[in-house]
Design a protein around this motif. Structure first.
Motif, mmCIF file in Angstrom:
data_model
loop_
_atom_site.group_PDB
_atom_site.id
_atom_site.type_symbol
_atom_site.label_atom_id
_atom_site.label_comp_id
_atom_site.label_asym_id
_atom_site.label_seq_id
_atom_site.Cartn_x
_atom_site.Cartn_y
_atom_site.Cartn_z
ATOM 1 N N SER A 81 -4.728 19.809 -6.868
ATOM 2 C CA SER A 81 -5.472 18.865 -5.908
ATOM 3 C C SER A 81 -5.685 17.867 -7.012
ATOM 4 C CB SER A 81 -6.511 19.049 -5.369
ATOM 5 O OG SER A 81 -6.621 20.341 -4.058
ATOM 6 N N LEU A 82 -5.851 16.341 -6.461
ATOM 7 C CA LEU A 82 -5.498 15.392 -7.310
ATOM 8 C C LEU A 82 -6.601 13.676 -6.371
ATOM 9 C CD1 LEU A 82 -2.339 14.986 -8.377
ATOM 10 C CD2 LEU A 82 -4.171 15.094 -9.903
ATOM 11 N N GLY A 83 -7.125 13.651 -7.311
ATOM 12 C CA GLY A 83 -8.660 12.603 -6.418
ATOM 13 C C GLY A 83 -9.095 12.418 -7.615
ATOM 14 N N PRO A 84 -9.605 10.731 -7.689
ATOM 15 C CA PRO A 84 -10.290 10.102 -7.989
ATOM 16 C C PRO A 84 -12.175 11.278 -7.193
ATOM 17 C CG PRO A 84 -10.505 9.006 -6.193
ATOM 18 C CD PRO A 84 -9.259 10.199 -5.773
ATOM 19 N N ALA A 85 -12.487 11.279 -8.384
ATOM 20 C CA ALA A 85 -14.447 11.116 -8.836
ATOM 21 C C ALA A 85 -15.446 9.905 -10.058
ATOM 22 C CB ALA A 85 -14.532 12.540 -9.693
ATOM 23 N N VAL A 86 -15.785 9.027 -9.571
ATOM 24 C CA VAL A 86 -15.120 8.995 -7.930
ATOM 25 C C VAL A 86 -14.801 7.305 -7.629
ATOM 26 C CG1 VAL A 86 -17.079 10.439 -6.818
ATOM 27 C CG2 VAL A 86 -17.642 8.416 -7.419
ATOM 28 N N THR A 87 -14.361 7.345 -6.760
ATOM 29 C CA THR A 87 -13.991 5.393 -6.591
ATOM 30 C C THR A 87 -14.951 4.829 -5.989
ATOM 31 O OG1 THR A 87 -11.333 5.841 -6.578
ATOM 32 C CG2 THR A 87 -12.736 3.679 -5.272
ATOM 33 N N SER A 88 -15.456 3.563 -6.598
ATOM 34 C CA SER A 88 -16.698 2.711 -6.067
ATOM 35 C C SER A 88 -16.179 2.111 -4.776
ATOM 36 C CB SER A 88 -16.890 1.573 -6.938
ATOM 37 O OG SER A 88 -17.721 1.148 -6.331
ATOM 38 N N ILE A 89 -16.806 2.504 -3.564
ATOM 39 C CA ILE A 89 -16.392 1.346 -2.489
ATOM 40 C C ILE A 89 -17.521 0.641 -1.975
ATOM 41 C CG2 ILE A 89 -14.939 3.309 -1.744
ATOM 42 C CD1 ILE A 89 -17.300 4.105 0.261
ATOM 43 N N SER A 90 -18.204 0.325 -2.734
ATOM 44 C CA SER A 90 -19.404 -0.629 -2.468
ATOM 45 C C SER A 90 -18.906 -2.377 -2.723
ATOM 46 C CB SER A 90 -20.359 -1.122 -3.321
ATOM 47 O OG SER A 90 -19.964 -1.121 -4.574
ATOM 48 N N HIS A 91 -17.892 -2.660 -3.870
ATOM 49 C CA HIS A 91 -17.999 -3.950 -3.913
ATOM 50 C C HIS A 91 -15.993 -4.260 -4.657
ATOM 51 C CE1 HIS A 91 -17.294 -7.700 -5.680
ATOM 52 N NE2 HIS A 91 -17.483 -7.235 -6.669
ATOM 53 N N ARG A 92 -15.768 -3.305 -5.778
ATOM 54 C CA ARG A 92 -14.508 -3.507 -6.525
ATOM 55 C C ARG A 92 -13.451 -3.696 -5.976
ATOM 56 N NH1 ARG A 92 -12.720 -0.421 -11.228
ATOM 57 N NH2 ARG A 92 -14.948 1.072 -10.475
ATOM 58 N N TYR A 93 -13.296 -2.469 -4.709
ATOM 59 C CA TYR A 93 -11.736 -1.835 -4.426
ATOM 60 C C TYR A 93 -12.901 -2.277 -2.460
ATOM 61 C CZ TYR A 93 -10.802 0.490 -8.354
ATOM 62 O OH TYR A 93 -10.070 1.489 -9.464
ATOM 63 N N ASN A 94 -11.009 -3.109 -1.772
ATOM 64 C CA ASN A 94 -11.589 -3.176 -0.694
ATOM 65 C C ASN A 94 -11.542 -2.131 0.513
ATOM 66 O OD1 ASN A 94 -10.530 -4.032 2.167
ATOM 67 N ND2 ASN A 94 -11.496 -5.017 1.886
ATOM 68 N N PRO A 95 -12.311 -1.155 0.857
ATOM 69 C CA PRO A 95 -11.694 -0.244 1.089
ATOM 70 C C PRO A 95 -10.730 -0.014 2.407
ATOM 71 C CG PRO A 95 -13.409 -0.660 3.428
ATOM 72 C CD PRO A 95 -13.589 -1.848 1.311
ATOM 73 N N VAL A 96 -9.855 -0.978 2.699
ATOM 74 C CA VAL A 96 -8.680 -0.874 3.472
ATOM 75 C C VAL A 96 -7.185 -0.447 2.052
ATOM 76 C CG1 VAL A 96 -6.762 -2.409 4.844
ATOM 77 C CG2 VAL A 96 -8.877 -2.851 4.961
ATOM 78 N N VAL A 97 -8.010 -1.239 0.833
ATOM 79 C CA VAL A 97 -6.829 -0.794 0.296
ATOM 80 C C VAL A 97 -7.119 0.664 -0.149
ATOM 81 C CG1 VAL A 97 -6.689 -1.453 -2.124
ATOM 82 C CG2 VAL A 97 -6.799 -3.250 -0.637
ATOM 83 N N VAL A 98 -8.430 1.629 -0.783
ATOM 84 C CA VAL A 98 -8.759 2.845 -0.470
ATOM 85 C C VAL A 98 -7.974 3.318 -0.027
ATOM 86 C CG1 VAL A 98 -10.720 4.159 -1.338
ATOM 87 C CG2 VAL A 98 -10.875 2.087 -1.678
ATOM 88 N N ALA A 99 -8.054 3.372 1.635
ATOM 89 C CA ALA A 99 -7.508 3.901 2.353
ATOM 90 C C ALA A 99 -6.012 4.202 2.085
ATOM 91 C CB ALA A 99 -7.783 3.413 3.762
ATOM 92 N N GLN A 100 -5.625 3.498 1.838
ATOM 93 C CA GLN A 100 -4.202 2.618 1.728
ATOM 94 C C GLN A 100 -3.726 3.933 0.715
ATOM 95 O OE1 GLN A 100 -2.297 -0.446 0.156
ATOM 96 N NE2 GLN A 100 -0.155 -0.851 1.559
ATOM 97 N N GLN A 101 -4.268 4.060 -1.281
ATOM 98 C CA GLN A 101 -4.013 4.615 -1.738
ATOM 99 C C GLN A 101 -3.790 5.977 -1.069
ATOM 100 O OE1 GLN A 101 -5.759 1.151 -5.347
ATOM 101 N NE2 GLN A 101 -7.268 2.533 -4.449
#
Length: 343
Positions: A81-101
């Motif tokens: 399994s692969l993923g980030p631990a963890v990605t910030s979703i408060s500012h630097r990444y837009n949540p729409v972009v995170v979902a797309q990624q």
């Protein structure tokens, strides 16, 4: 089953976290292949714009983009399994972009992607233009973003008017057959309650003094929401070397991660962060919080103790600056087989 490698519902999952702050992306790709060969079930990586120290003081510093790296990691591995631990979703990444990624990761590597999300740290968000908010605002931003991400991954078209985030007819046009699971990082009960409302599990520090309250808060929230609890992920740090002292000495730059103020307050200068780690975290405390030993049996013993806290998955960040490949090999040859009852 949320993890790619879980064989039975009650199987314990073992993962390794790879450190973008300390190693180059190409070095980490080699570590990813070695981790899979060693028998880890998942490989995740840190998501930082800045390291916990200045380059060369006391260690080399990097910080490549984790999402670019995860795409490459999927190519050099085949089952973890692969993923980030963890990605910030408060500012630097837009949540729409995170979902797309994360949806793209799942489309490319079916059954293997997951999202570890959190509220971030000032060291990564302030340089990107954020006025660092209060803890209450951090949590509010995280909950809004998590709501958007989950709905998009569920295939919805999302129009959302929040205090912090806004979407207008947002949708994903590459929706994977399996929705990647979402795990929320929580250091306290309030964040754990958000995980119970919106996430598929909670991800917290492997700290016996704090983990029980976080786990209890998560389980209470799940019960209130009428949801079955998901994964409970405990993350610690580990290093193996020729001696116990060498294992710890090769990782001391990571003392800064144990300073709670670095997660709450506007402290964003790496040099200051490293000084705080040196002054606020004694060698005794650092040793107690990590798995630093030359003896695989010590690692097995400590991990078994962590399992008793209620974990369903244990993730260990490879913080060995002097023996990272040897640490992974030791886990593959001795630690993981003993934990799984294979030796």
């Amino acid at each position: 089953m949320l993890w790619a490698r879980r064989r039975q519902p009650d199987d314990m999952i073992y993962g390794v976290a790879l450190a973008h702050e300390r190693f180059s992306p190409n070095d980490l790709l080699r570590q990813a292949t070695e981790a899979e060969q060693a028998g880890f079930d998942l490989v995740c990586c840190s998501d930082h714009l800045a390291p916990w120290w200045e380059p060369g003081d006391p260690a080399p510093a990097h910080c490549a983009n984790p999402w670019v790296w995860l795409g490459a990691a999927g190519q050099v591995t085949s089952r973890v399994s692969l993923g980030p631990a963890v990605t910030s979703i408060s500012h630097r990444y837009n949540p729409v972009v995170v979902a797309q990624q994360v949806a793209t990761m799942e489309a490319m590597y079916p059954g293997r992607a997951f999202l570890g999300a959190g509220s971030g740290e000032a060291m990564n968000e302030v340089p990107a233009g954020m006025d660092w908010p209060s803890p209450a605002e951090q949590l509010a931003r995280t909950e809004e973003a998590l709501t958007i991400i989950r709905r998009l991954l569920d295939g919805e078209t999302v129009t959302f008017e929040g205090r912090w985030f806004r979407t207008v007819g947002a949708r994903l046009y590459e929706v994977p057959d399996r929705r990647p699971p979402i795990f929320l990082s929580a250091f306290g009960e309030q964040a754990a309650e958000i995980a119970g409302r919106h996430a598929d599990g909670v991800w917290t520090l492997a700290d016996p003094s704090s983990a029980p309250a976080v786990i209890a808060g998560y389980r209470r929230s799940c019960e209130r929401e009428g949801r079955e609890p998901g994964e409970i992920v405990l993350q610690g740090i580990t290093a193996v070397d020729d001696t116990d002292d060498a294992a710890m000495d090769g990782a001391k730059e990571w003392k800064a991660i144990l300073v709670k103020d670095h997660y709450r307050d506007d402290i964003h200068d790496p040099a200051t962060i490293q000084r705080n780690g040196r002054s606020d975290v004694s060698d005794t405390k650092f040793k107690a919080m990590g798995l630093f030993s030359s003896d695989p049996k010590d690692h097995v013993r400590k991990i078994k103790a962590l399992r008793e806290l209620g974990a369903t998955a244990i993730v260990l960040m490879n913080v060995s600056g002097t023996n990272p490949q040897g640490t992974l090999r030791t886990y593959g040859e001795s630690v993981l087989p003993a934990l799984r009852g294979e030796t």
